[in-house]
Enzyme design. Sequence first.
Site, PDB file in Angstrom:
ATOM      1  N   ASP A 128       0.801  -1.229   0.000  1.00  0.00           N
ATOM      2  CA  ASP A 128       0.000   0.000   0.000  1.00  0.00           C
ATOM      3  C   ASP A 128       0.833   1.278   0.000  1.00  0.00           C
ATOM      4  O   ASP A 128       0.318   2.339   0.294  1.00  0.00           O
ATOM      5  CB  ASP A 128      -0.958  -0.006   1.202  1.00  0.00           C
ATOM      6  N   CYS A 188      -4.330   3.502   1.224  1.00  0.00           N
ATOM      7  CA  CYS A 188      -5.777   3.428   1.017  1.00  0.00           C
ATOM      8  C   CYS A 188      -6.502   3.523   2.351  1.00  0.00           C
ATOM      9  O   CYS A 188      -7.698   3.345   2.419  1.00  0.00           O
ATOM     10  CB  CYS A 188      -6.165   2.154   0.271  1.00  0.00           C
TER      11      CYS A 188
END
Length: 255
Positions: A128, A188
């Site tokens: 991520d 995210c």
Amino acid sequence: MLAHDRLARFTRHIVLPEIGGAGQVALASAHVALVGLGGIGSPVLQYLAAAGIGTLTLIDDDAVDASNLQRQTIYAEADIGRPKAEAAAAWIKRFDGALDARAVRVRVGRDWAARAFESVSLVVDGCDNFATRLAVSNACVAQAVPLLSAAVGRFQGQVGAFAGHLADQPCYRCYVGDAFDAEDCDSCAEDGMLGAMAGWVGTFAALQAVRVLLRGVGGMGDPQFGKLHVLDGLAPGLRTMRIAKDPACSGCSGG
Ligand SMILES: [Zn+2]
């Protein structure tokens, strides 16, 4: 050669002319390292384990949080608080005891990645953040390991295969440049995410991973190095673009 019970398990692969017995043996001999065991890593892990990938190294420094369960499909309520690498390895053991699952609880940075992929056939990156992605890309180029990179945000996903160690092929850094080496450029955590969108990107990444692993063996064709597939969940649709090798890239061209 595959044992009798393994032949039965993978019949639906073996009858495909694009895979066949030789392809299944290649998958069983493969060692895939997964970086990031989240929304993308979960379906990648499930479909690669189901495909009979013999060795899976599972890399993540995070622990399971209740907010992960909406899209990270390998975890259940009982896993909350447990290290993801450990829970993911336990998932594989329950699913297929013949596979070798190796849990690595570490945050991938420049130093750790330097020799991490020595015996690995393919790295699948579904992490991520850009700092990890770029460290993984550099390590793949240095160790001549192909990289399948997958990312998702809101309703857009990206999946690309890279072989930057080859003279005519771009690396992931050729695509994004050097601006994102800093930690925590993106995440995210704050953005919304439809769970099934992460699933689509992850399963497509698993398909492309099998394609890369079977290059030269099966009939799935071109491993699609240097091509980036963009998945749009709203339209919905898929388009493909080609990434050029950057002759000044600090990752693969010594620039
Ligand atoms: Zn490059």
